[in-house]
Enzyme design. Structure first.
Site, PDB file in Angstrom:
ATOM      1  N   ASP A  93       0.816  -1.216   0.000  1.00  0.00           N
ATOM      2  CA  ASP A  93       0.000   0.000   0.000  1.00  0.00           C
ATOM      3  C   ASP A  93       0.848   1.262   0.000  1.00  0.00           C
ATOM      4  OD1 ASP A  93      -2.178  -1.630   0.034  1.00  0.00           O
ATOM      5  OD2 ASP A  93      -3.143  -0.676   1.748  1.00  0.00           O
ATOM      6  N   CYS A 137       0.895  -8.279   4.992  1.00  0.00           N
ATOM      7  CA  CYS A 137       0.465  -6.898   4.826  1.00  0.00           C
ATOM      8  C   CYS A 137      -1.041  -6.761   4.614  1.00  0.00           C
ATOM      9  CB  CYS A 137       1.285  -6.237   3.726  1.00  0.00           C
ATOM     10  SG  CYS A 137       2.998  -5.963   4.255  1.00  0.00           S
ATOM     11  N   ASP A 138      -1.437  -5.535   4.331  1.00  0.00           N
ATOM     12  CA  ASP A 138      -2.797  -5.050   4.556  1.00  0.00           C
ATOM     13  C   ASP A 138      -3.927  -5.949   4.058  1.00  0.00           C
ATOM     14  OD1 ASP A 138      -0.965  -2.986   4.971  1.00  0.00           O
ATOM     15  OD2 ASP A 138      -2.478  -1.476   4.667  1.00  0.00           O
ATOM     16  N   LYS A 139      -4.036  -6.137   2.750  1.00  0.00           N
ATOM     17  CA  LYS A 139      -5.185  -6.877   2.217  1.00  0.00           C
ATOM     18  C   LYS A 139      -4.929  -8.370   2.164  1.00  0.00           C
ATOM     19  CE  LYS A 139      -6.360  -2.835   1.914  1.00  0.00           C
ATOM     20  NZ  LYS A 139      -5.003  -2.423   2.257  1.00  0.00           N
ATOM     21  N   CYS A 179       4.869  -2.462   8.310  1.00  0.00           N
ATOM     22  CA  CYS A 179       5.276  -1.168   8.858  1.00  0.00           C
ATOM     23  C   CYS A 179       4.931  -1.048  10.343  1.00  0.00           C
ATOM     24  CB  CYS A 179       4.660  -0.044   8.047  1.00  0.00           C
ATOM     25  SG  CYS A 179       5.256  -0.026   6.336  1.00  0.00           S
ATOM     26  N   GLU A 230      -7.092   4.540  -0.291  1.00  0.00           N
ATOM     27  CA  GLU A 230      -6.729   5.125   0.988  1.00  0.00           C
ATOM     28  C   GLU A 230      -6.296   6.576   0.786  1.00  0.00           C
ATOM     29  OE1 GLU A 230      -5.203   1.285   3.561  1.00  0.00           O
ATOM     30  OE2 GLU A 230      -3.703   2.611   2.668  1.00  0.00           O
ATOM     31  N   SER A 264      -5.628   4.891   5.449  1.00  0.00           N
ATOM     32  CA  SER A 264      -4.599   3.995   5.929  1.00  0.00           C
ATOM     33  C   SER A 264      -4.635   3.959   7.444  1.00  0.00           C
ATOM     34  CB  SER A 264      -3.225   4.494   5.455  1.00  0.00           C
ATOM     35  OG  SER A 264      -2.193   3.877   6.181  1.00  0.00           O
TER      36      SER A 264
END
Length: 552
Positions: free
Chosen positions: A78, A119-121, A191, A442, A468
């Site tokens: 992202d 990570c995110d998704k 992160c 985002e 985010s």
């Protein structure tokens, strides 16, 4: 075994011959086939080391008597995708990940799965697949990045984005910006703040689908590799016992996840993802459920971007088990639920202690008596909007100001950088929802620019897109219905007064109903922004943010 469908009997000799072509032995084909779904790539810092994590998982599967089979999954970074058309692909990639795992696991008849995201998704996409397939499964994530350094200050990606705003506003020079750029992200891992990736890795643990430590053991620690080996061993026990994801992903388990979410102060994206995972698990959940939990659960953590602590501090303080133990002390957890450890939630967290009250506030002095996320409703958010309450400055919890309206992120960020946004304004960014974006981008660039220019305590931002986990301030996203389908956010005009009252759960456009109806009569649906490729198909099929932006 399910895998016998591709490896047993004379009818399957053609299938078996292809396993031999891969180098499998008879001994391996007599054992269960365990799909190890790895999102390793060389473009995502959170995934750059997943080859090692996946290998550790495979080692664990072999030690426990299974045959591991590594297959890939995609993943979008992202941070790299932020601020341009690439971000349109981030949330939609969640559905691709889920669908591709279903495809690989079913086409090759795996008996069980170990899911290796970070990570995110990718984390929610894999959890959605686990719920959909309902094969014995364990999540074994890659772990968080260590915080970076900027001088004596520890920093993470949110400060990096904010530094750009500070540079644009003349608050730091080019040398300082370069120092941030080179020293904020020191190595592999998701992160370092309580952004979406770490939120979901912690919630995978809280909901019972990952081993304790999954959410917080730093990526570079040897304990992370050890945890991956244990995940590989544990999936074989789940297969033997017949314990499946839907045995774990019950309504009560989602309540545990929501309680932990509120206590930790997770990303607003966790709302989208928990709704989507619940959809696959066939568990009813809506924004009302989430808001009721927020009203009951105190917020114990102000991790970056809400405060100065990072995931490594949460780990040292006792991690997710310590937070959940405090929730259990308050009677806010279902402790008797099964988990992938083979033990109950209560057994997993027994003896966990808060070792650092600076990272995890104790039960008698939380940051707030209510949770980190709040849902707002009003005449421009009939179906709700979501805010990370724990990252809002106290003076912005109630705010009224004039609307500054932008039909897309690019116009808003240009106006912010040009100094056109003033204290008191309410920035409205619309046509960025699941369908209108498409992909529900985002808005980290605008929120970070505002924060970097010192406007996060005087300017609010409202969008039908999302934020985010690194965003902070009065940033209200997921406004539903979105502008592209005629939601009231499409009717806001420049200069309209908007009232935000987070404690009261209100988001109101201070315009009469008659005037809104007059504007609605004049509104016309915009032409689709994307007409080719799979994003065009996604835009036609995706549901509203308040139902998780799942494909219909």
């Amino acid at each position: 075994m399910r895998s016998d469908n591709v490896k047993q009997g004379p009818e399957r000799c053609p299938n078996r011959s292809l396993f031999y072509a891969l180098g499998f032995t008879d001994e391996e084909l007599e054992r269960p086939l365990v799909g190890v779904v790895s999102a390793f790539s060389e473009i995502v810092p959170g995934h750059a080391h997943l080859d090692k994590i996946a290998q550790a998982v495979k080692d664990g599967v072999r030690m426990a008597g299974g045959t591991p089979v590594m297959v890939p999954a995609i993943g979008v970074c992202d941070g790299i995708a932020m601020g341009h058309e690439g971000m349109k692909y981030s949330l939609p990639s969640r559905e691709l990940i889920c669908d591709s795992i279903e495809t690989m696991a079913t086409a090759h008849q795996f008996d069980a799965l170990v899911l290796v995201p970070n990570c995110d998704k990718i984390v929610p996409g894999m959890l959605m697949a686990a719920a959909r397939l309902n094969l014995p499964a364990v999540v074994a994530s890659g772990g968080p990045m260590l915080a970076g350094k900027q001088g004596e200050r520890r920093v993470s990606l949110s400060q990096m984005f904010e530094a750009v705003g500070s540079y644009k506003g003349g608050l730091i020079d080019a040398a300082a910006l370069d120092d941030y750029t080179k020293n904020t992200c020191p190595g592999c891992g998701s992160c370092a703040g309580m952004y979406t990736a770490n939120s979901m890795n912690c919630l995978a643990e809280a909901i019972g689908m990952a081993l304790p430590g999954n959410g917080t053991i730093p990526a570079v620690y040897s304990a992370r590799v050890q945890l991956a080996k244990h995940a590989g061993m544990q999936v074989m026990k789940l297969l033997e016992k017949g314990l499946r994801p839907r045995d774990i992903l019950t309504p009560e388990a989602f309540e545990n996840a929501l309680a932990t979410d509120m206590a930790l102060g997770c990303s607003t994206n966790s709302v989208l993802h928990l709704l989507a995972i619940a959809h696959e698990a066939k568990v009813p959940m809506d924004l009302e459920t989430i808001n009721k939990m927020s009203a009951r659960v105190p917020n114990f953590c102000h991790l970056a971007p809400a405060g100065p602590t990072h995931i490594e501090d949460l780990y040292a303080a006792g991690g997710v088990p310590a937070v959940m133990n405090q929730l259990a002390q308050l009677g806010l957890l279902h402790t008797g639920l099964p988990t992938v450890t083979g033990r109950t939630i209560g057994e997993n967290i027994a003896g966990a202690a808060n070792r650092d009250s600076g990272a995890i506030r104790p039960t008698d002095r939380p940051y707030s008596p209510t949770g980190g996320i709040a849902v707002l409703w009003g005449n421009i958010a009939q179906n709700g909007g979501v805010v990370k309450r724990s990252a809002v400055a106290p003076e912005m919890l109630v705010h009224e100001g004039p609307a500054r309206v932008f039909d897309g992120e690019e116009g808003a960020i240009a106006a912010i950088y040009a100094g056109e946004i003033k204290p008191g304004d309410v920035v409205v960014i619309r046509y960025e929802g699941p369908r209108g974006g498409p992909g529900m981008r985002e808005m980290l660039n605008p929120t970070s620019a505002l924060a970097g220019m010192g406007l996060d305590k005087s300017v609010a931002l409202i969008t039908d897109g999302r934020f985010s986990g690194a965003s902070r301030g009065a940033s209200i996203g997921h406004v539903s219905p979105e502008a592209a389908v005629g939601g009231e956010i499409a009717l806001v005009q420049e200069g309209d007064r908007i009232l935000i009252d987070i404690p009261a759960g209100r988001l109101e456009l201070l315009v009469s109903g008659e005037e809104l109806e007059r504007r609605r009569a004049q509104w016309k649906a915009p032409a689709p922004k994307v007409t080719e490729g799979w994003l065009a198909r996604y835009a036609r099929l995706v549901s509203s943010a308040n139902t998780g932006a799942v494909l219909e």
